[in-house]
Design a protein around this motif. Structure first.
Motif, PDB file in Angstrom:
ATOM      1  N   LYS A   3      39.491 133.528  17.948  1.00 16.45           N
ATOM      2  CA  LYS A   3      39.280 134.932  17.612  1.00 16.45           C
ATOM      3  C   LYS A   3      39.029 135.086  16.118  1.00 16.45           C
ATOM      4  CE  LYS A   3      44.161 136.142  17.142  1.00 16.45           C
ATOM      5  NZ  LYS A   3      45.248 136.957  17.644  1.00 16.45           N
ATOM      6  N   ALA A   5      40.072 137.469  12.937  1.00 14.11           N
ATOM      7  CA  ALA A   5      41.017 138.466  12.445  1.00 14.11           C
ATOM      8  C   ALA A   5      40.297 139.355  11.440  1.00 14.11           C
ATOM      9  CB  ALA A   5      42.211 137.795  11.786  1.00 14.11           C
ATOM     10  N   SER A  32      41.337 140.653  16.288  1.00 10.31           N
ATOM     11  CA  SER A  32      42.511 141.472  16.028  1.00 10.31           C
ATOM     12  C   SER A  32      42.220 142.277  14.768  1.00 10.31           C
ATOM     13  CB  SER A  32      43.759 140.599  15.824  1.00 10.31           C
ATOM     14  OG  SER A  32      43.586 139.746  14.714  1.00 10.31           O
ATOM     15  N   ASN A  34      44.288 144.435  11.611  1.00 11.04           N
ATOM     16  CA  ASN A  34      45.550 144.773  10.961  1.00 11.04           C
ATOM     17  C   ASN A  34      45.283 145.389   9.595  1.00 11.04           C
ATOM     18  OD1 ASN A  34      47.856 143.378  12.597  1.00 11.04           O
ATOM     19  ND2 ASN A  34      46.210 141.888  12.491  1.00 11.04           N
ATOM     20  N   CYS A  57      43.139 132.068  15.488  1.00  9.51           N
ATOM     21  CA  CYS A  57      42.036 132.553  14.650  1.00  9.51           C
ATOM     22  C   CYS A  57      41.143 131.396  14.207  1.00  9.51           C
ATOM     23  CB  CYS A  57      42.566 133.268  13.409  1.00  9.51           C
ATOM     24  SG  CYS A  57      43.405 134.805  13.766  1.00  9.51           S
TER      25      CYS A  57
END
Length: 164
Positions: A3, A5, A32, A34, A57
């Motif tokens: 993935k 980030a 993701s 954040n 990640c």
């Protein structure tokens, strides 16, 4: 698949990060998101970077404006590729963020895209991830062909419009 980030230095950076999100969704790359401040939550930034690889990640996109040290702080604590996205601000138009992102010391590299270049950050992350993922490489090739077809269609329409 690994993935990507996406880390925002502030919630106000979300409009730029959404450009990255759109590309990652189009390419079916998990991600993701954040908010972690290099200056207000430095321990959180360090901890995130240290754990990113173990949490799946393969690349990190850091979106930040003004002093924009986020990408560098993350890069200092991981060996994953970090892509900085400088965000335009009212103060200096994003030049401050651009310079903060690209002026990294030797051995702590940060890739950097254009000011507000969230989409290209995701395209670059996809290319990095595609080095170890043939299916993603094929999707990227398909997208490149689709973009070329759109340019050819626009060219054809322009020629037709101004044909005498």
């Amino acid at each position: 698949m690994k993935k990507t980030a996406i880390i925002l230095g502030s919630a106000s950076d979300l409009p730029v990060a959404e450009k990255s999100i759109e590309v990652l969704q189009k390419l079916n790359i998990p991600f993701s998101v954040n908010v972690i401040s290099a200056h207000r939550t430095p321990e959180t930034a360090r901890d995130f970077a240290l754990k990113a690889r173990a949490e799946g990640c393969g690349a990190i996109i850091a979106v930040a404006g003004k002093a924009a040290h986020l990408a560098g702080v993350l890069a200092a604590h991981t060996r994953l590729p970090v892509i900085g996205v400088p965000v335009k601000s009212a103060d200096l138009g994003g030049l401050d963020a651009l310079l903060s992102t690209v002026q990294m010391p030797s051995g702590v590299p940060v890739a950097c895209v254009a000011i507000d270049g969230g989409a290209n950050a995701a395209w670059l992350a996809a290319r990095i991830l595609a080095l170890g993922d043939d299916e993603l490489a094929d999707r990227l090739e398909g997208e490149a062909l689709h973009m070329a077809e759109k340019v050819e269609q626009a060219n054809h329409e322009l020629i037709q419009k101004f044909r005498r």
